[in-house]
Design a protein around this motif. Structure first.
Motif, PDB file in Angstrom:
ATOM      1  N   ASP A 198       0.873  -1.178   0.000  1.00 25.86           N
ATOM      2  CA  ASP A 198       0.000   0.000   0.000  1.00 25.86           C
ATOM      3  C   ASP A 198       0.909   1.226   0.000  1.00 25.86           C
ATOM      4  O   ASP A 198       1.639   1.446   0.971  1.00 25.86           O
TER       5      ASP A 198
ATOM      6  N   CYS B  48       0.976   3.376   3.126  1.00 24.04           N
ATOM      7  CA  CYS B  48       1.154   2.721   4.426  1.00 24.04           C
ATOM      8  C   CYS B  48       2.556   2.989   4.987  1.00 24.04           C
ATOM      9  O   CYS B  48       3.565   2.754   4.312  1.00 24.04           O
TER      10      CYS B  48
ATOM     11  N   HIS C  48       1.674  -6.248   2.559  1.00 19.02           N
ATOM     12  CA  HIS C  48       0.727  -5.438   3.326  1.00 19.02           C
ATOM     13  C   HIS C  48      -0.447  -6.301   3.768  1.00 19.02           C
ATOM     14  O   HIS C  48      -1.225  -6.797   2.938  1.00 19.02           O
TER      15      HIS C  48
ATOM     16  N   HIS D 138      -0.868  -1.850   9.411  1.00 20.48           N
ATOM     17  CA  HIS D 138      -0.042  -2.863   8.730  1.00 20.48           C
ATOM     18  C   HIS D 138       0.345  -3.840   9.828  1.00 20.48           C
ATOM     19  O   HIS D 138       0.933  -3.424  10.850  1.00 20.48           O
TER      20      HIS D 138
END
Ligand code: AMP
Ligand code: ZN
Length: 119
Positions: free
Chosen positions: A4, A7, A49, A103
């Motif tokens: 991601d 993230c 992720h 995460h």
């Protein structure tokens, strides 16, 4: 492997944000928590992720096993493994746990005694 771009921990995995990395293998990395709650406080994360332990699916099993193995490797390297010491492994899931990063991460805490039940 899913990632991601927004993230924080995916950015650490990618090397785009610095971290004090203490372990790395083909499925995980482990780095020191920026706000440590114990003399040893390391976060073990999958390279892929995954949101949290409440969303894992059977296909995440090898990553989860690798995370526990990585935590054991780090604990031994930090001198908190073995029969006369000890440590705590924790997943936070959802608001009641205080989870703040979406995460998956396994907290490895050690180097002091912990109370049970936790606060
Ligand atoms: P949790 O509350 O279970 O979501 O844990 C997230 C953890 O990530 C917290 O203990 C934070 O201190 C830690 N953390 C947040 N940002 C960073 C960062 N850039 N490097 C290392 N640890 C971080
Ligand atoms: Zn991520």
């Amino acid at each position: 492997m899913s990632t991601d771009p927004d993230c924080l921990f995916c950015k650490i995995v990618a090397g785009d944000i610095p971290a004090d990395i203490v372990h790395s293998d083909d499925r995980t990395i482990a780095f020191r928590d920026i706000n440590p709650q114990a003399p040893v406080h390391v976060l073990v994360v999958p390279r892929a992720h995954v949101v949290d332990a409440g969303t894992v699916v059977p296909g995440d099993a090898e990553d989860l096993a690798a995370m526990v193995m990585a935590a054991k490797t780090v604990a031994d390297a930090e001198g908190i493994g073995g029969e006369d010491r000890g440590y705590r492994l924790a997943f936070n899931v959802g608001p009641d746990s205080g989870n703040s990063v979406a995460h998956l991460h396994l907290h490895l805490l050690g180097g002091r005694s912990f109370v049970w039940p936790p606060g």
